[in-house]
Motif scaffolding. Sequence first.
Motif, short mmCIF file in Angstrom:
data_model
loop_
_atom_site.label_atom_id
_atom_site.label_comp_id
_atom_site.label_asym_id
_atom_site.label_seq_id
_atom_site.Cartn_x
_atom_site.Cartn_y
_atom_site.Cartn_z
N ILE A 170 32.78 7.43 29.88
CA ILE A 170 33.98 6.86 30.51
C ILE A 170 34.78 7.95 31.22
CG2 ILE A 170 36.20 5.76 30.03
CD1 ILE A 170 34.75 4.14 27.86
N ALA A 171 34.90 9.12 30.60
CA ALA A 171 35.64 10.22 31.22
C ALA A 171 34.95 10.68 32.50
CB ALA A 171 35.76 11.39 30.24
N ARG A 172 33.63 10.75 32.51
CA ARG A 172 32.89 11.13 33.72
C ARG A 172 33.10 10.10 34.82
NH1 ARG A 172 28.74 14.84 33.62
NH2 ARG A 172 28.44 15.90 31.64
N ARG A 173 33.01 8.82 34.46
CA ARG A 173 33.18 7.76 35.45
C ARG A 173 34.59 7.81 36.05
NH1 ARG A 173 34.97 1.93 34.82
NH2 ARG A 173 36.15 3.06 33.28
N ASN A 174 35.60 7.99 35.20
CA ASN A 174 36.98 8.06 35.70
C ASN A 174 37.19 9.27 36.60
OD1 ASN A 174 37.57 5.73 34.32
ND2 ASN A 174 38.60 6.77 32.62
N THR A 175 36.57 10.39 36.23
CA THR A 175 36.69 11.60 37.05
C THR A 175 36.11 11.37 38.44
OG1 THR A 175 36.58 13.00 35.09
CG2 THR A 175 36.09 14.03 37.20
N LEU B 210 35.65 8.42 39.93
CA LEU B 210 36.44 7.43 40.65
C LEU B 210 37.71 8.04 41.25
CD1 LEU B 210 36.18 4.33 38.30
CD2 LEU B 210 35.22 4.59 40.58
N MET B 211 38.25 9.03 40.57
CA MET B 211 39.48 9.66 41.06
C MET B 211 39.21 10.78 42.08
SD MET B 211 41.84 7.98 39.62
CE MET B 211 43.30 8.95 39.80
#
Length: 92
Positions: free
Chosen positions: A79-84, A86-87
């Motif tokens: 989830i942290a990788r995906r959010n990174t 996406l941002m």
Amino acid sequence: MGLNLDYYWSLNPKQFQKHYDAYNSQVRERVEYDDFINHMLGRYVMIAVHDPENYPEEPFTSLKTKVEEKMTDERMEKIARRNTLLMGGEIV
């Protein structure tokens, strides 16, 4: 368009065009939203009249999600990788 008259008369054509485009965009979004809501209402009425046994207990748009009791380290990292990404960040 909701502009103050003094402000309206002080605009140059380029500024006016920006306000005009923004207002038209808001009106278009409002019309599309109303159309979506009316379509959803029509679906509810259709089901209620033609197939009342299968009328949904929850709204079509309800956000029922499974809540995990415990988040694993792997899932948290994913989830942290995906959010990174996406941002707009980079993963090194």
